[in-house]
Design a protein around this motif. Structure first.
Motif, PDB file in Angstrom:
ATOM      1  N   GLY A 110       0.767  -1.270   0.117  1.00  0.00           N
ATOM      2  CA  GLY A 110      -0.004  -0.088  -0.032  1.00  0.00           C
ATOM      3  C   GLY A 110       0.980   1.253   0.131  1.00  0.00           C
ATOM      4  O   GLY A 110       0.249   2.407   0.092  1.00  0.00           O
ATOM      5  N   LEU A 111       2.041   1.158  -0.137  1.00  0.00           N
ATOM      6  CA  LEU A 111       3.016   2.201  -0.179  1.00  0.00           C
ATOM      7  C   LEU A 111       3.517   2.402  -1.429  1.00  0.00           C
ATOM      8  O   LEU A 111       3.804   1.300  -2.036  1.00  0.00           O
ATOM      9  CB  LEU A 111       3.900   2.169   1.075  1.00  0.00           C
ATOM     10  N   ALA A 112       4.027   3.681  -1.785  1.00  0.00           N
ATOM     11  CA  ALA A 112       5.034   3.872  -2.943  1.00  0.00           C
ATOM     12  C   ALA A 112       6.529   4.141  -2.156  1.00  0.00           C
ATOM     13  O   ALA A 112       6.333   5.135  -1.424  1.00  0.00           O
ATOM     14  CB  ALA A 112       4.782   4.793  -3.837  1.00  0.00           C
ATOM     15  N   VAL A 113       7.564   3.574  -2.447  1.00  0.00           N
ATOM     16  CA  VAL A 113       8.826   3.919  -1.908  1.00  0.00           C
ATOM     17  C   VAL A 113       9.723   4.348  -2.897  1.00  0.00           C
ATOM     18  O   VAL A 113      10.050   3.588  -3.628  1.00  0.00           O
ATOM     19  CB  VAL A 113       9.224   2.582  -0.790  1.00  0.00           C
ATOM     20  N   LEU A 114      10.131   5.343  -2.651  1.00  0.00           N
ATOM     21  CA  LEU A 114      11.382   5.790  -3.784  1.00  0.00           C
ATOM     22  C   LEU A 114      12.610   5.439  -2.927  1.00  0.00           C
ATOM     23  O   LEU A 114      13.085   6.323  -2.282  1.00  0.00           O
ATOM     24  CB  LEU A 114      11.319   7.307  -4.116  1.00  0.00           C
ATOM     25  N   ALA A 147      -2.551   9.041  -1.974  1.00  0.00           N
ATOM     26  CA  ALA A 147      -1.916   7.701  -1.298  1.00  0.00           C
ATOM     27  C   ALA A 147      -0.369   7.970  -0.640  1.00  0.00           C
ATOM     28  O   ALA A 147       0.219   8.819  -1.280  1.00  0.00           O
ATOM     29  CB  ALA A 147      -1.720   6.756  -2.504  1.00  0.00           C
ATOM     30  N   PRO A 148       0.087   7.545   0.114  1.00  0.00           N
ATOM     31  CA  PRO A 148       1.235   7.636   0.934  1.00  0.00           C
ATOM     32  C   PRO A 148       2.359   7.327   0.084  1.00  0.00           C
ATOM     33  O   PRO A 148       2.494   5.992  -0.314  1.00  0.00           O
ATOM     34  CB  PRO A 148       1.171   7.024   2.233  1.00  0.00           C
ATOM     35  N   ALA A 149       3.565   8.030   0.273  1.00  0.00           N
ATOM     36  CA  ALA A 149       4.821   7.574  -0.271  1.00  0.00           C
ATOM     37  C   ALA A 149       5.991   7.909   0.755  1.00  0.00           C
ATOM     38  O   ALA A 149       5.771   8.746   1.502  1.00  0.00           O
ATOM     39  CB  ALA A 149       5.005   8.389  -1.784  1.00  0.00           C
ATOM     40  N   ALA A 185       3.152  13.597  -1.911  1.00  0.00           N
ATOM     41  CA  ALA A 185       2.633  12.400  -1.331  1.00  0.00           C
ATOM     42  C   ALA A 185       3.753  11.807  -0.192  1.00  0.00           C
ATOM     43  O   ALA A 185       3.239  10.917   0.305  1.00  0.00           O
ATOM     44  CB  ALA A 185       2.540  11.354  -2.504  1.00  0.00           C
ATOM     45  N   VAL A 186       4.870  12.346  -0.330  1.00  0.00           N
ATOM     46  CA  VAL A 186       6.017  11.892   0.549  1.00  0.00           C
ATOM     47  C   VAL A 186       5.651  12.312   1.984  1.00  0.00           C
ATOM     48  O   VAL A 186       5.618  13.425   2.230  1.00  0.00           O
ATOM     49  CB  VAL A 186       7.400  12.164   0.151  1.00  0.00           C
ATOM     50  N   VAL A 242      -3.266   9.258   6.367  1.00  0.00           N
ATOM     51  CA  VAL A 242      -3.289  10.509   6.413  1.00  0.00           C
ATOM     52  C   VAL A 242      -2.257  11.018   7.401  1.00  0.00           C
ATOM     53  O   VAL A 242      -2.038  10.412   8.518  1.00  0.00           O
ATOM     54  CB  VAL A 242      -4.620  11.135   6.622  1.00  0.00           C
ATOM     55  N   GLY A 243      -1.472  12.121   7.206  1.00  0.00           N
ATOM     56  CA  GLY A 243      -0.535  12.290   8.177  1.00  0.00           C
ATOM     57  C   GLY A 243       0.872  11.826   8.212  1.00  0.00           C
ATOM     58  O   GLY A 243       1.237  10.881   7.463  1.00  0.00           O
ATOM     59  N   ALA A 244       1.890  12.464   9.109  1.00  0.00           N
ATOM     60  CA  ALA A 244       3.056  11.896   9.355  1.00  0.00           C
ATOM     61  C   ALA A 244       3.174  10.294  10.206  1.00  0.00           C
ATOM     62  O   ALA A 244       2.178  10.164  10.906  1.00  0.00           O
ATOM     63  CB  ALA A 244       3.902  13.053  10.058  1.00  0.00           C
ATOM     64  N   PRO A 245       4.076   9.639   9.879  1.00  0.00           N
ATOM     65  CA  PRO A 245       3.976   8.288  10.693  1.00  0.00           C
ATOM     66  C   PRO A 245       4.466   8.528  11.955  1.00  0.00           C
ATOM     67  O   PRO A 245       4.834   9.713  12.367  1.00  0.00           O
ATOM     68  CB  PRO A 245       5.631   7.835   9.818  1.00  0.00           C
ATOM     69  N   THR A 246       3.886   7.483  12.748  1.00  0.00           N
ATOM     70  CA  THR A 246       4.327   7.405  14.103  1.00  0.00           C
ATOM     71  C   THR A 246       5.296   6.354  14.120  1.00  0.00           C
ATOM     72  O   THR A 246       5.254   5.514  13.588  1.00  0.00           O
ATOM     73  CB  THR A 246       3.315   6.842  14.921  1.00  0.00           C
ATOM     74  N   SER A 247       6.202   6.693  14.950  1.00  0.00           N
ATOM     75  CA  SER A 247       7.874   6.066  14.861  1.00  0.00           C
ATOM     76  C   SER A 247       7.983   5.618  16.244  1.00  0.00           C
ATOM     77  O   SER A 247       8.024   6.445  17.096  1.00  0.00           O
ATOM     78  CB  SER A 247       8.884   6.821  14.291  1.00  0.00           C
TER      79      SER A 247
END
Length: 253
Positions: A110-114, A147-149, A185-186, A242-247
């Motif tokens: 479900g993610l795009a990773v550059l 969509a998140p990247a 999207a990043v 939605v929003g920034a990741p929780t780490s």
């Protein structure tokens, strides 16, 4: 009744530095055992460089065998200890590409990773060529803008102290800023190189550095710049729609 989970759980590892000896491999195995034990199932592993100490194919094969046992998709980018040709052949399972940077786009869980290649052959610092911005925009063009990247690269655009040089040089940091402006999207930039859990912000985007699997390098204000044989570590990022990741940052006993 438990709530239905949304988003993606990413295990973020960096700086394995596997060589021909037993200790780096043992540290990697302990770390991967801890990844397996994460209470919430891991959807994706991101490995941000310095996979092998000497960049040799045999070392990469050893690492790949260990990650294959996770049965989880792995996205990897090279670091300054890695060698592009062997990295491409073994880690990416692609034909050798010569000296060209190994920028790759991955769609996983479900993610795009550059996954960006920030390495400068023969140097410790990193950089990025301006052409990577147009490449990234083209790769993301058919995505849902909501969509998140993630961006993954070895040389995080941070520094120990305002008077210290960045691991990603000024030109590369400017290119990354341009990429982030062109690719809203990043949600975060994932990096390594520092051998410590670190965080910062680049133009409003979180920069998250995983602790190393290999021993830690003391910050430059510590005496002699020694290496400390403390526990390995890794990060877990929960990437919501939605929003920034929780780490979360975890040491491995």
């Amino acid at each position: 009744m438990s709530a239905k989970r949304t988003g993606t759980v990413v295990a973020h590892l960096s700086d394995c530095h596997v060589d021909d000896g037993p200790e780096p491999l043992e540290r990697l195995r302990r770390t991967l055992d801890a990844v397996r034990a994460v209470g919430t199932a891991v959807d994706l592993v991101v490995l941000t460089g310095d996979v092998a100490q000497d960049g040799r194919a045999a070392q990469y094969r050893t690492v790949r065998q260990e990650f294959d046992r996770l049965h989880v998709p792995v996205v990897a980018c090279p670091g300054n200890h890695d060698v592009r040709e062997a990295f491409a052949e073994v880690v990416l399972a692609e034909p050798a590409t010569g000296a060209a940077p190994l920028h790759r786009m991955h769609r996983r869980a479900g993610l795009a990773v550059l996954a960006l290649d920030s390495t400068v052959p023969g140097a410790d610092h990193g950089t990025l060529d301006p052409a990577v911005v147009d490449w990234a925009v083209a790769e993301l063009a058919d995505m849902d803008p909501a969509a998140p990247a993630l961006v993954a690269l070895h040389h995080a655009p941070l520094r120990w102290h305002p008077d210290q040089l960045r691991s990603l040089d000024a030109a590369g940091t400017a290119v990354l800023r341009s990429l982030l402006r062109a690719a809203p999207a990043v949600r975060a930039v994932l990096g390594g190189h520092f051998h410590h859990a670190m965080s910062g912000v680049l133009d409003g985007v979180p920069v998250l550095v995983a602790p190393s699997v290999a021993p830690r390098i003391l910050p430059p204000w510590e005496p002699d710049g020694a290496v400390v044989d403390v526990e390995p570590g890794f990060a877990v990022h929960s990437v919501a729609p939605v929003g920034a990741p929780t780490s979360f940052f975890r040491r491995v006993p």
